[in-house]
Design an enzyme around this catalytic site. Structure first.
Site, PDB file in Angstrom:
ATOM      1  N   TRP A  45       0.722  -1.225   0.022  1.00 24.88           N
ATOM      2  CA  TRP A  45       0.103   0.077   0.092  1.00 24.88           C
ATOM      3  C   TRP A  45       0.952   1.279   0.018  1.00 24.88           C
ATOM      4  O   TRP A  45       1.835   1.245   0.428  1.00 24.88           O
ATOM      5  CB  TRP A  45      -0.947   0.108   1.377  1.00 24.88           C
ATOM      6  CG  TRP A  45      -1.543   1.246   1.488  1.00 24.88           C
ATOM      7  CD1 TRP A  45      -1.157   2.347   2.303  1.00 24.88           C
ATOM      8  CD2 TRP A  45      -2.826   1.545   0.822  1.00 24.88           C
ATOM      9  NE1 TRP A  45      -2.088   3.269   2.152  1.00 24.88           N
ATOM     10  CE2 TRP A  45      -3.157   2.985   1.256  1.00 24.88           C
ATOM     11  CE3 TRP A  45      -3.815   0.955   0.100  1.00 24.88           C
ATOM     12  CZ2 TRP A  45      -4.271   3.426   0.851  1.00 24.88           C
ATOM     13  CZ3 TRP A  45      -5.040   1.755  -0.139  1.00 24.88           C
ATOM     14  CH2 TRP A  45      -5.263   2.769   0.211  1.00 24.88           C
ATOM     15  N   MET A  46       0.396   2.406  -0.565  1.00 23.70           N
ATOM     16  CA  MET A  46       1.038   3.517  -0.513  1.00 23.70           C
ATOM     17  C   MET A  46      -0.268   4.754  -0.698  1.00 23.70           C
ATOM     18  O   MET A  46      -1.281   4.578  -1.382  1.00 23.70           O
ATOM     19  CB  MET A  46       1.810   3.807  -1.723  1.00 23.70           C
ATOM     20  CG  MET A  46       2.456   5.267  -1.949  1.00 23.70           C
ATOM     21  SD  MET A  46       3.755   5.634  -3.210  1.00 23.70           S
ATOM     22  CE  MET A  46       2.286   5.676  -4.554  1.00 23.70           C
ATOM     23  N   ASP A  48      -0.303   9.223   0.672  1.00 29.81           N
ATOM     24  CA  ASP A  48       0.089  10.424   0.532  1.00 29.81           C
ATOM     25  C   ASP A  48       1.722  10.468   0.431  1.00 29.81           C
ATOM     26  O   ASP A  48       2.450   9.818   1.173  1.00 29.81           O
ATOM     27  CB  ASP A  48      -0.238  11.370   1.779  1.00 29.81           C
ATOM     28  CG  ASP A  48      -1.179  11.268   2.629  1.00 29.81           C
ATOM     29  OD1 ASP A  48      -2.107  10.441   1.909  1.00 29.81           O
ATOM     30  OD2 ASP A  48      -1.630  11.692   3.503  1.00 29.81           O
ATOM     31  N   TRP A  72      -4.612   0.126   3.363  1.00 34.39           N
ATOM     32  CA  TRP A  72      -4.392   1.293   4.484  1.00 34.39           C
ATOM     33  C   TRP A  72      -4.335   0.697   5.971  1.00 34.39           C
ATOM     34  O   TRP A  72      -5.432   0.185   6.317  1.00 34.39           O
ATOM     35  CB  TRP A  72      -5.177   2.383   4.378  1.00 34.39           C
ATOM     36  CG  TRP A  72      -4.569   3.355   5.176  1.00 34.39           C
ATOM     37  CD1 TRP A  72      -3.879   4.433   4.768  1.00 34.39           C
ATOM     38  CD2 TRP A  72      -5.141   3.728   6.497  1.00 34.39           C
ATOM     39  NE1 TRP A  72      -3.734   5.291   5.895  1.00 34.39           N
ATOM     40  CE2 TRP A  72      -4.503   4.981   6.751  1.00 34.39           C
ATOM     41  CE3 TRP A  72      -5.933   3.240   7.475  1.00 34.39           C
ATOM     42  CZ2 TRP A  72      -4.406   5.252   8.379  1.00 34.39           C
ATOM     43  CZ3 TRP A  72      -6.107   3.735   8.749  1.00 34.39           C
ATOM     44  CH2 TRP A  72      -5.338   4.789   9.249  1.00 34.39           C
ATOM     45  N   PHE A 108       2.138   8.949  10.648  1.00 34.70           N
ATOM     46  CA  PHE A 108       1.218   9.659   9.604  1.00 34.70           C
ATOM     47  C   PHE A 108       2.002  10.841   8.835  1.00 34.70           C
ATOM     48  O   PHE A 108       3.205  10.847   8.901  1.00 34.70           O
ATOM     49  CB  PHE A 108      -0.121  10.071  10.139  1.00 34.70           C
ATOM     50  CG  PHE A 108      -1.242   9.134  10.191  1.00 34.70           C
ATOM     51  CD1 PHE A 108      -0.902   7.626  10.656  1.00 34.70           C
ATOM     52  CD2 PHE A 108      -2.757   9.568  10.688  1.00 34.70           C
ATOM     53  CE1 PHE A 108      -1.980   6.893  10.680  1.00 34.70           C
ATOM     54  CE2 PHE A 108      -3.396   8.468  10.820  1.00 34.70           C
ATOM     55  CZ  PHE A 108      -3.361   7.282  10.998  1.00 34.70           C
TER      56      PHE A 108
END
Ligand code: DQQ
Length: 506
Positions: A45-46, A48, A72, A108
């Protein structure tokens, strides 16, 4: 936390990591939807882009990453480096949650700054319902990151602001963006004020460690819908000088859903931002873009292109998410935000074809004329298409199958002044739940006498369009057929003339 949070990486570790990343990339190389020139994670997953920075002449791209699954969760910072902004080399994960740290539930989004020669990451640390701000410093190669012993450096959001909360008590307070102004550091953070709207908070610091809350930079109004609704919370704020103005970009969030991008052009003075215009920046797949200034003085934007296929399909694929190409920001004479591909993107161009103009007017009212170009077919292309100003809806056909059962349309409708990407036939059988809207439409007002100029980047499942240098629309498409590679143009219901097409294989 103590020194245990330093990742000590040896040369063999780095080599081993790069072999693993290369093997993962090899696995996905021939997948129908895997972009070939847009950045994607090696696997999994990727989301921002984070910490965009030029360091010692190289560009660093960090990104929100789940290194172990294509969905995510468990946010880390992935890392890649490039000499030219278009060819990226994978580097090991830069930041991981620490079991006993203020980021135990996720690292984050955040940014990178050069603190008098020390590369420094400033990020959102998440523990349970708490979103705080933490710091890590790097070695000169940006490979080893050491988290600050005193993290978090901002432990609570400002009190007495009635900041928006989720039902589980999380106060939205995230995505620090930091820059130097005079002898102090400035930070803005995304948030929202309950029953009011999206909010940007400002802090300042002499040393990146001790922060003083300075007040809100801008508070939106979630009850206003014209010219555009700005939602109840703002993620990933970007504020930067451009020409004689300041631009503010926010990612609009509402009740658990990431929505779209807003760009404002206005004035920033004494810690307050006054927008003079507020517009959609991208209503399509893009979210959470970040910008940075490079040594050439270019303000470069890279955003996350969300998948627009169901979660199950992403999990089956084994990877999720792509980045936009790097776009250079500028203001035009009317003060509108403009986006131009960075010059380096031209290095990706291969075989070139150009097609001279011709009349495309429909034979009769309400009819459609279309022309396909044999020599232009492909699923990884750059196209510069110009239509003279006419009365017909005009557009480009992409990823078209030989019988036309599959195709994606990028169009401009002069009557409604609308730029659209129509995905209703992007996939045989149509789009079901989880594939996003079939038609993505945004307003494009042309100046008197202005032609329709479409700059299009197609990369298997990625479509990025910038019309007339200023109106952006992105989408993801997932045609089922390997031969859905046709390219054409069409016009419907009126006078139309194609002025030119330039097309490059990428
Ligand atoms: N993604 C990050 C947050 C940010 C959001 C978490 C935007 O920091 O607000 O992965 O996509």
């Amino acid at each position: 936390m103590d020194e245990a949070s330093t990742i000590a990486l040896t040369e063999p570790d780095l080599a081993r990591f790069q072999t693993i990343a290369a093997t993962a990339r090899e696995t996905f190389r021939d997948e129908l939807y895997r972009p070939v020139y847009h950045f994607t994670p090696p696997a999994n997953w990727m989301n921002d882009p984070n910490g965009l920075i030029e360091w010692n002449g190289q560009y660093h791209l960090f990104y929100q990453h789940h290194p172990f699954a294509p969905y995510w969760a468990d946010m880390h910072w992935g890392h890649a480096v490039s000499d030219d902004l278009v060819r990226w080399q994978d580097l090991p994960v830069a930041l991981a949650p620490d079991g006993d740290g203020p980021d135990r539930d996720g690292v984050f989004s955040g940014c990178a700054v050069d603190d008098h020669g020390t590369p420094t990451l400033i990020y959102t640390s998440v523990a349970g319902p708490e979103q705080t701000v933490s710091l890590a410093t790097g070695d000169r190669n940006l490979l080893h990151w050491t988290k600050e012993t005193n993290n978090p450096v901002i432990a609570t959001p400002p009190a007495n602001l009635r900041l928006l909360k989720t039902p589980d008590g999380t106060i939205h307070f995230r995505d620090p963006s930091v820059w130097r102004e005079g002898d102090r550091w400035q930070m803005i953070i995304g948030s929202g004020v309950r029953d009011v709207g999206g909010t940007i908070l400002r802090y300042s610091s002499p040393d990146l460690r001790a922060w003083t809350y300075e007040g809100p930079v801008l508070v939106g109004d979630a009850f206003v819908t014209d010219p555009v609704w700005t939602g109840t919370m703002w993620e990933c704020p970007q504020l930067f000088p451009l020409g004689d103005r300041h631009v503010m970009i926010v990612s609009v969030w509402h009740e658990g859903k990431t929505q779209y991008l807003i760009a404002m052009v206005g004035r920033y003075h004494d810690g307050r931002y006054r927008p003079e215009s507020t517009d959609l920046l991208d209503l399509g797949s893009q979210y959470a873009p970040q910008t940075f200034l490079d040594r050439l003085g270019r303000r470069i934007l890279i955003g996350w292109l969300r998948e627009q296929r169901p979660r199950d399909a992403q999990i089956a694929a084994g990877w999720s998410g792509a980045m936009t190409i790097p776009w250079e920001c500028s203001l035009d004479a009317k003060g509108r935000l403009c986006l131009t591909p960075v010059a380096e993107v031209r290095q990706l161009r291969q075989a070139h074809r150009s097609i001279a103009g011709f009349d495309l007017s429909a034979a009769a009212e309400g009819e459609e004329t279309a022309r396909e170009f044999d020599g232009l077919a492909g699923d990884a292309l750059e196209l510069d298409v110009v239509f003279e100003r006419g009365t017909a809806m005009v557009g480009v056909l992409l990823r078209r199958s030989p019988n036309g059962a599959e195709e994606t349309r990028v169009s401009y409708d002069p009557e409604r002044a609308v730029l659209a990407i129509d995905r209703s036939r992007s996939r045989v059988g149509g789009l079901g739940d989880g594939w996003g809207p079939a038609k993505i439409e945004t307003r494009l007002d042309l100046d008197p006498g202005e032609d329709v100029r479409l700059s299009i980047f197609l990369d298997r499942s990625v479509i990025e369009v910038v019309a007339n240098g200023r109106t952006m629309l992105t989408a993801r498409v997932y045609p089922t057929r390997a031969d859905s590679t046709g390219v054409g143009v069409f016009a419907r219901g009126g006078k139309a003339r194609l002025a030119s097409i330039d097309c490059w294989k990428m």
